[in-house]
Scaffold this active site. Sequence first.
Site, PDB file in Angstrom:
ATOM      1  N   VAL A  80       1.019  -1.328  -0.189  1.00 39.81           N
ATOM      2  CA  VAL A  80      -0.203  -0.167   0.180  1.00 39.81           C
ATOM      3  C   VAL A  80       0.730   0.873   0.410  1.00 39.81           C
ATOM      4  O   VAL A  80       1.267   1.284   1.028  1.00 39.81           O
ATOM      5  CB  VAL A  80      -1.282  -0.135   1.292  1.00 39.81           C
ATOM      6  N   GLN A 132      -4.665  -6.068  -6.853  1.00 40.79           N
ATOM      7  CA  GLN A 132      -5.359  -6.561  -5.933  1.00 40.79           C
ATOM      8  C   GLN A 132      -6.729  -5.993  -5.109  1.00 40.79           C
ATOM      9  O   GLN A 132      -6.003  -4.582  -5.401  1.00 40.79           O
ATOM     10  CB  GLN A 132      -3.750  -6.514  -5.252  1.00 40.79           C
ATOM     11  N   CYS A 168      -3.133  -8.738   5.071  1.00 41.21           N
ATOM     12  CA  CYS A 168      -3.200  -7.431   5.584  1.00 41.21           C
ATOM     13  C   CYS A 168      -3.428  -7.460   7.215  1.00 41.21           C
ATOM     14  O   CYS A 168      -4.948  -8.539   6.879  1.00 41.21           O
ATOM     15  CB  CYS A 168      -3.850  -6.221   5.046  1.00 41.21           C
ATOM     16  N   LYS A 209      -3.804 -13.818  -2.122  1.00 44.27           N
ATOM     17  CA  LYS A 209      -2.383 -13.271  -1.107  1.00 44.27           C
ATOM     18  C   LYS A 209      -2.676 -14.235   0.288  1.00 44.27           C
ATOM     19  O   LYS A 209      -3.702 -13.189   0.644  1.00 44.27           O
ATOM     20  CB  LYS A 209      -1.782 -12.259  -0.996  1.00 44.27           C
TER      21      LYS A 209
END
Length: 242
Positions: A80, A132, A168, A209
């Site tokens: 990010v 993504q 994340c 992912k």
Amino acid sequence: GTSTSQSSPRYQPKPSTPKSSTRNHLPCVFCTTGMPSEVAKDSLGWAPKLDSATTGAAGEQQSKPKPINFPHKFVMAPMVGQSDLAFRLLCLRYGASVVYTEMLYSDRILNDPGYLKQMLQSRAEDHPLIVQICGNDPDVMGPAAAAVEQFCNTHLHGLEAIDINLGCPQKRAQEQLFGSYLLDKRHWPRVEAIVTRMNLSVSVPISCKIRLLQTQEQTVEFARRMERAGASMLVVHGRQRG
């Protein structure tokens, strides 16, 4: 002094040749089991829809993993605020096989008309490219994936795959329920539905992912269920969330 770079033609995938015993993508564990028969709601009250698009033999046929027809030995992971066009081109120049955009929010893709134009810039040599996205609602993630594919094909130079952020670990991911917090076992049916809905909504492969789960057995089980749902590729961040 200054240096100039020459644009290279966009990566052209080779036509896939069906094989009976091997698959040309990152190792994915083949799944032979179906989704759970019980319909249990998760902690937020979500429950899977038991229809032909997500379960049973029809679901298996409709949501098969698509072939991966691009190099993927050295993967530039999405970051990010970092994985912009300039960074991706630099990584490709120095040996990356495939690059990711930074994470995009599925709800903003659908509700903010200028979001994709602001977040997605690309060039012909910016390939193979994976976009993504993140979210937790199959009814949002599917249309968002379709919007990404249409935007890339219409305004950019296409894309090779769309990835679901399941890695994340940040607090905002916990608060909004996306990323690695979807790896908790109570959310697995929700993630399966997301993968299936996205796979049926686009023509490109779906990637996931992920991070390692609490045990090796859980990681393998989750991987099998993702492939069963239609994921073509799993990219593993080899650490647990905590």
